[in-house]
Scaffold this motif. Structure first.
Motif, PDB file in Angstrom:
ATOM      1  N   GLU A 111      -1.006  10.828  -0.281  1.00  0.00           N
ATOM      2  CA  GLU A 111      -1.674   9.421  -0.534  1.00  0.00           C
ATOM      3  C   GLU A 111      -1.214   8.683  -1.625  1.00  0.00           C
ATOM      4  OE1 GLU A 111      -6.029  10.020  -1.646  1.00  0.00           O
ATOM      5  OE2 GLU A 111      -6.404   7.843  -1.836  1.00  0.00           O
ATOM      6  N   GLN A 112      -0.555   9.453  -2.539  1.00  0.00           N
ATOM      7  CA  GLN A 112       0.187   8.587  -3.623  1.00  0.00           C
ATOM      8  C   GLN A 112       1.360   7.977  -2.958  1.00  0.00           C
ATOM      9  OE1 GLN A 112      -0.887  11.802  -3.365  1.00  0.00           O
ATOM     10  NE2 GLN A 112      -1.953  12.319  -5.360  1.00  0.00           N
ATOM     11  N   HIS A 113       2.162   8.639  -2.239  1.00  0.00           N
ATOM     12  CA  HIS A 113       3.315   7.958  -1.874  1.00  0.00           C
ATOM     13  C   HIS A 113       2.830   6.638  -1.038  1.00  0.00           C
ATOM     14  CE1 HIS A 113       7.308   7.381   0.424  1.00  0.00           C
ATOM     15  NE2 HIS A 113       6.623   7.614   1.494  1.00  0.00           N
ATOM     16  N   ALA A 114       1.960   6.877   0.106  1.00  0.00           N
ATOM     17  CA  ALA A 114       1.516   5.785   0.920  1.00  0.00           C
ATOM     18  C   ALA A 114       0.891   4.621  -0.065  1.00  0.00           C
ATOM     19  CB  ALA A 114       0.502   6.069   1.895  1.00  0.00           C
ATOM     20  N   THR A 115       0.331   4.771  -1.069  1.00  0.00           N
ATOM     21  CA  THR A 115      -0.370   3.756  -1.800  1.00  0.00           C
ATOM     22  C   THR A 115       0.889   3.264  -2.654  1.00  0.00           C
ATOM     23  OG1 THR A 115      -2.321   5.167  -2.399  1.00  0.00           O
ATOM     24  CG2 THR A 115      -1.917   3.431  -3.971  1.00  0.00           C
ATOM     25  N   ASN A 116       1.859   3.942  -3.328  1.00  0.00           N
ATOM     26  CA  ASN A 116       3.029   3.172  -3.814  1.00  0.00           C
ATOM     27  C   ASN A 116       3.784   2.289  -3.049  1.00  0.00           C
ATOM     28  OD1 ASN A 116       2.387   4.538  -6.360  1.00  0.00           O
ATOM     29  ND2 ASN A 116       3.754   6.324  -5.977  1.00  0.00           N
ATOM     30  N   LEU A 117       3.917   3.017  -1.752  1.00  0.00           N
ATOM     31  CA  LEU A 117       4.984   2.189  -0.834  1.00  0.00           C
ATOM     32  C   LEU A 117       4.169   0.863  -0.573  1.00  0.00           C
ATOM     33  CD1 LEU A 117       7.911   2.758   0.489  1.00  0.00           C
ATOM     34  CD2 LEU A 117       6.937   4.324  -0.922  1.00  0.00           C
ATOM     35  N   GLY A 118       2.803   1.106  -0.130  1.00  0.00           N
ATOM     36  CA  GLY A 118       2.243  -0.061   0.177  1.00  0.00           C
ATOM     37  C   GLY A 118       2.184  -1.183  -0.897  1.00  0.00           C
ATOM     38  N   ARG A 119       2.102  -0.691  -1.917  1.00  0.00           N
ATOM     39  CA  ARG A 119       2.188  -1.773  -3.331  1.00  0.00           C
ATOM     40  C   ARG A 119       3.566  -2.401  -3.412  1.00  0.00           C
ATOM     41  NH1 ARG A 119      -0.969   1.898  -7.264  1.00  0.00           N
ATOM     42  NH2 ARG A 119      -3.177   1.315  -6.811  1.00  0.00           N
ATOM     43  N   ILE A 325       6.667  13.614  -0.364  1.00  0.00           N
ATOM     44  CA  ILE A 325       5.667  14.225  -1.396  1.00  0.00           C
ATOM     45  C   ILE A 325       5.800  13.494  -2.595  1.00  0.00           C
ATOM     46  CG2 ILE A 325       4.864  16.498  -2.371  1.00  0.00           C
ATOM     47  CD1 ILE A 325       6.892  17.635  -0.086  1.00  0.00           C
ATOM     48  N   SER A 326       4.534  13.072  -3.153  1.00  0.00           N
ATOM     49  CA  SER A 326       4.564  12.265  -4.301  1.00  0.00           C
ATOM     50  C   SER A 326       3.245  12.738  -4.954  1.00  0.00           C
ATOM     51  CB  SER A 326       4.656  10.921  -4.462  1.00  0.00           C
ATOM     52  OG  SER A 326       5.882  10.345  -3.909  1.00  0.00           O
ATOM     53  N   GLY A 327       3.153  13.230  -6.132  1.00  0.00           N
ATOM     54  CA  GLY A 327       2.055  13.615  -7.178  1.00  0.00           C
ATOM     55  C   GLY A 327       1.577  12.160  -7.916  1.00  0.00           C
ATOM     56  N   ASP A 328       0.418  12.726  -8.658  1.00  0.00           N
ATOM     57  CA  ASP A 328      -0.270  11.592  -9.498  1.00  0.00           C
ATOM     58  C   ASP A 328       0.870  11.097 -10.326  1.00  0.00           C
ATOM     59  OD1 ASP A 328      -2.542  12.001  -8.052  1.00  0.00           O
ATOM     60  OD2 ASP A 328      -3.299  13.681  -9.418  1.00  0.00           O
TER      61      ASP A 328
END
Lengths: 394, 394
Positions: A111-119, A325-328
């Motif tokens: 979720e963290q990766h998809a959120t970061n890439l989306g931004r 894999i990306s964490g918080d």
């Protein structure tokens, strides 16, 4: 005969026993198991022809009973005396791609990766697409360019277009990046039309590897609408040479993070297939990130169930990777595009501010997981170096 | 010995000689060539062990000189007397998947199709993405679910979400569709890092088949952002059993439509690789469309060059398909989502208004091309029937 010295704290002890394909000078590739810093030739020690082959596929196809039986016999063998000619120092062997890759699928399960890439890729929209929490988003990659750790990566060329430019230009990618992932390998195939439920995961999956899904962000950004990544990914996907058997990951099994909304029934199971695997990313020898697989939203059992829910068969040698894999935390991000926020926030590598990969850079991604009784299970590492582009003159 | 009667107007005459893998009752699959309505066993007639195998891959890997030599020997043989046991009636043989598929890539090379789909999927944006005229957009599909003509298609299940629904639901796809395409098969591999230029096309490509890239439009619409199609396509891709050698398509070679803007240099060549191939789509026996490959914007030589420009190797058995072939006219559209404008404009099939596929429907896509001296080159057809979903209860 010889006895292998296995230090009590080795991440390659009796609880691990990962499989790989190796060769010594002048010999053909065959299946071995890693024990401490030694490689044990299974074609000799178990005397089974299935281990004399240049890939794990035939062994993987035999299924969980054969895997368990081989694992027990290997453990018994390497605790005792082993023929000296069946043991080699790791430093003296060449490691090969351990499997013949059938289909390669890459997911997008952090979720963290998809959120970061989306931004980063779509700054004007909601970072997570509406489908993201309902299904593990994935796509097919190029099976033919999956390579083993240690193989150099030639910087890819291709089309890229800056927002201000009127047209794309051709040349070496300026934004070569890594993606730190775990990969899962299908041993037992499924029939066309047969769905693999999340609780049937261990009946099909042989083991796991560390994956570096190299990405050319500038090529990807220009090409990926509307049908997804192609040349931005297809030049190379590196995997670690040692396949950690699923049986060695029992102590690493945990719940996934809470999934809200609850997924559709075909993505639910009673078994825990979150995995408490810790990764490290080293850039020219310096630790720059520690991605935690434990935070991944979707489990690999859900990824496999999703892949087959439309009736598509899984084959021996299918490889599917988790996605980055990306964490918080910032220092848990598994891709440099996130770690440096699109290049805007360089990280310091050996005293230099760095964003994307330069020629000569070397990346090593490693992973470990808890084993039984406080031991550690090592995946080893996937390592490769970036070489200069060769197509630049076109 | 026997003599094969070859009618002068047969699309499977001496100018064609397509290769396939067949078996007769109780015999193992092996390589044959189609002549009129007969199959000639090449393992007998040419006496070469490479034709006794269950796929064309080993023969395809031998390269253009071996292909030309075999083609000349086959033509000489079938003009004369052939051992009777080497000849079977088409009706008496089972056809198998002719190749072991390495990687499967699907392109999106018809301007009319991409424009129509853009209007349907993204009605609020420009129909063609900014990249579309600069590169042949493509993505990897699932090699493991490429199947031969005649294999039934089980209606896939999966997630789909109507715009008004708050969440996705699970069930059989309500929008199963076809995509009428041509597929091209790599014979001679390339080395990692080596680019195949458009003018090197014939040194690598063995031949072509007709492709039906089945698509579940409701599954696809929900899943495809941002990483492209996955389960909406991966349940099945059907190909015709006869691989038409590139040498049989010499008279079909034409210029592509004018490409404006001019593509980057790596996509330019001196050779013509547009192809004047006419397709037909039959829905339960009724002709509903005539897609013209001649109108395709990107040539297959450009597709192959693009695939390798980042250094990705091509392997023997790689299959790449053109994407849906749609012409300027409505009755030239190669997918039902276009032909019926998203289901809003049904077509009449045997007196009934129809939009997407119903259980029991049968689709046959065939193709022919001009041959030398006014002859026709037949591809034969890719045919399959839709069976009811089996996962509906989940």
């Amino acid at each position: 005969m010889t006895v292998i010295d296995i230090p009590a704290d080795s991440p390659f002890g009796i609880d691990n026993l990962p499989y790989g394909v190796f060769s010594t000078a002048g010999s053909a590739p065959r299946v071995g198991v890693r024990v401490a810093d030694k490689v044990v030739d299974l074609s000799v020690v178990l005397g089974d022809e299935v281990f004399a082959r240049p890939s794990l596929n035939d062994f993987m196809a035999l299924g969980p009973q054969a895997w368990a039986s081989a694992r027990a016999r290997i453990a018994a063998s390497v605790r005792g005396e082993v023929p000296a000619h069946a043991v080699a120092d790791l430093a003296d062997v060449a490691m090969h791609l351990p499997i013949e890759v059938a289909d390669y699928v890459d997911f997008y399960a952090s979720e963290q990766h998809a959120t970061n890439l989306g931004r980063l890729f779509r700054p004007d929209s909601a970072p997570l697409m509406p489908n993201w929490k309902h299904l593990p988003v994935g796509y097919h990659g190029r099976a033919g360019t999956v390579i083993v750790s240690g193989t150099d990566i030639v910087r890819p060329c291709g089309q890229r277009k800056s927002p201000a430019a009127p047209a794309p230009s051709f040349g070496p990618s300026q934004r070569v990046d890594i993606e730190a992932e775990l990969g899962f390998i299908v041993g037992v195939p499924s029939e066309p039309g047969a769905v693999i439920t999340p609780d049937e995961f261990a009946e099909h999956i042989f083991g796991a590897v560390v994956v570096n899904d190299w990405s050319a962000r500038d090529i990807q950004a220009w090409e990926y609408v509307p049908l997804g990544p192609f040349l931005g990914k297809s030049f190379a996907t590196s995997i670690s040479p040692w396949v950690v058997p699923l049986a060695a990951l029992e102590a690493a099994r945990i719940d996934t993070p809470v999934q809200d909304p609850e997924p559709l029934p075909y993505l639910r199971g009673d078994q825990k297939w979150g995995l408490d695997v810790d990764l490290t990313v080293e850039w020219n020898g310096q630790l720059v990130s520690r991605p935690p697989y434990a935070q991944m939203y979707w489990s690999p059992a859900q990824m496999l169930a999703h892949t087959t829910i439309n009736g598509a068969a899984a084959r021996t040698g299918d490889l599917f990777a988790s996605g980055t894999i990306s964490g918080d935390r910032k220092d848990q991000r598994g891709a440099f595009i996130e770690l440096t926020w699109g290049g805007a926030e360089p990280v310091e590598v050996n005293g230099e501010p760095r964003t994307f990969l330069e020629d000569g850079d070397e990346i090593a991604i490693a992973a470990t997981a808890p084993g039984p009784g406080g031991s550690r299970i090592g995946f080893g590492e996937v390592r490769a170096r970036i070489l200069p582009a060769t197509q630049a003159g076109r």
